[in-house]
Design a protein around this motif. Structure first.
Motif, short mmCIF file in Angstrom:
data_model
loop_
_atom_site.label_atom_id
_atom_site.label_comp_id
_atom_site.label_asym_id
_atom_site.label_seq_id
_atom_site.Cartn_x
_atom_site.Cartn_y
_atom_site.Cartn_z
N PHE A 24 -25.25 54.26 3.17
CA PHE A 24 -26.29 54.85 2.33
C PHE A 24 -26.57 53.98 1.11
O PHE A 24 -27.73 53.65 0.83
CB PHE A 24 -25.86 56.26 1.89
N TYR A 25 -25.55 53.60 0.37
CA TYR A 25 -25.76 52.82 -0.86
C TYR A 25 -26.22 51.40 -0.56
O TYR A 25 -26.99 50.81 -1.32
CB TYR A 25 -24.51 52.87 -1.75
N GLU A 26 -25.80 50.83 0.54
CA GLU A 26 -26.29 49.51 0.95
C GLU A 26 -27.76 49.58 1.34
O GLU A 26 -28.55 48.72 0.97
CB GLU A 26 -25.47 48.96 2.12
N THR A 27 -28.11 50.60 2.10
CA THR A 27 -29.47 50.73 2.63
C THR A 27 -30.50 51.01 1.55
O THR A 27 -31.56 50.37 1.50
CB THR A 27 -29.52 51.85 3.69
N TYR A 28 -30.23 51.96 0.68
CA TYR A 28 -31.24 52.40 -0.28
C TYR A 28 -31.15 51.74 -1.64
O TYR A 28 -32.15 51.66 -2.35
CB TYR A 28 -31.18 53.92 -0.43
N PHE A 29 -29.98 51.28 -2.05
CA PHE A 29 -29.82 50.77 -3.40
C PHE A 29 -29.32 49.33 -3.46
O PHE A 29 -28.84 48.87 -4.49
CB PHE A 29 -28.90 51.70 -4.21
N LYS A 30 -29.44 48.61 -2.34
CA LYS A 30 -29.15 47.17 -2.27
C LYS A 30 -27.74 46.81 -2.72
O LYS A 30 -27.50 45.74 -3.27
CB LYS A 30 -30.17 46.37 -3.07
N ALA A 31 -26.80 47.72 -2.54
CA ALA A 31 -25.41 47.43 -2.88
C ALA A 31 -24.81 46.51 -1.82
O ALA A 31 -25.19 46.56 -0.65
CB ALA A 31 -24.61 48.73 -2.95
N HIS A 32 -23.90 45.67 -2.25
CA HIS A 32 -23.19 44.78 -1.33
C HIS A 32 -21.72 45.20 -1.31
O HIS A 32 -21.09 45.33 -2.36
CB HIS A 32 -23.32 43.32 -1.77
N SER A 33 -21.20 45.39 -0.12
CA SER A 33 -19.84 45.89 0.04
C SER A 33 -18.84 44.75 0.16
O SER A 33 -19.07 43.79 0.88
CB SER A 33 -19.76 46.77 1.29
N GLY A 34 -17.73 44.94 -0.54
CA GLY A 34 -16.60 44.03 -0.37
C GLY A 34 -15.80 44.47 0.86
O GLY A 34 -16.17 45.42 1.56
#
Length: 126
Positions: free
Chosen positions: A19-29
Motif C-alpha cells: 500500500f505505502y509503496e504503491t500510493y506514496f512512493k515509499a521504498h522498502s528496505g
C-alpha cells in the motif's frame, strides 16, 4: 533534532508495505525477522527521507481504534491538484474517502482515508 522514524504494528506486513509503496512512493528496505521473538519488520523510506517502520508480531492483536497515542499519519503529496488526483486514484481502487478534500480551519488542504488496516491517513498539499 528530527523524528527519525515512526513505528506501526501491522496485521499483514506485506499488504501494508505494498500500500505505502504503491500510493506514496515509499521504498522498502530488506525485511528483518527475529525468530526467537517472532518479530518481523521493514523500514519504508519516503522521498523526503522520513521513514515508517512496519512491524508484525503474532501476539499483537489490538484493533485500530480511536485512543490516546497515534491518531493519524499525514503525508504530503504536493499541491492541491496532487491531493485531488490521489483521492481519485484511491477511491477508484476501492478505498473510502473519510473527509475532504477540503481546506481546514488552520489552512491545510487535505483529505482523509484509511490504509488497509484502518489507520487514518491525511493526504495533504504542501
Amino acid at each position: 533534532m528530527r523524528i527519525e522514524h515512526v513505528g506501526m504494528w501491522t496485521k499483514d506486513l506485506e499488504t501494508m508495505r505494498t500500500f505505502y509503496e504503491t500510493y506514496f512512493k515509499a521504498h522498502s528496505g530488506e525485511k528483518y525477522h527475529n525468530p526467537k521473538k517472532q518479530f518481523t519488520s521493514c523500514f519504508l523510506t519516503f522521498e523526503s527521507g522520513s521513514r515508517l517502520e512496519l512491524m508484525h508480531r503474532e501476539d499483537i492483536s489490538k484493533e485500530a481504534a480511536e485512543s490516546f497515542g497515534y491518531a493519524h499519519l499525514a503525508l504530503s503529496v504536493g499541491d492541491k491538484d496532487a491531493v485531488d488526483k490521489m483521492v481519485d486514484r484511491l477511491q477508484a481502487d476501492g478505498y473510502a474517502l473519510l473527509n475532504g478534500p477540503r481546506t481546514t480551519g488552520d489552512g491545510y488542504y487535505e483529505a482523509a482515508i484509511e490504509d488497509p488496516e484502518g489507520n487514518l491517513i491525511e493526504i495533504m498539499a504542501g
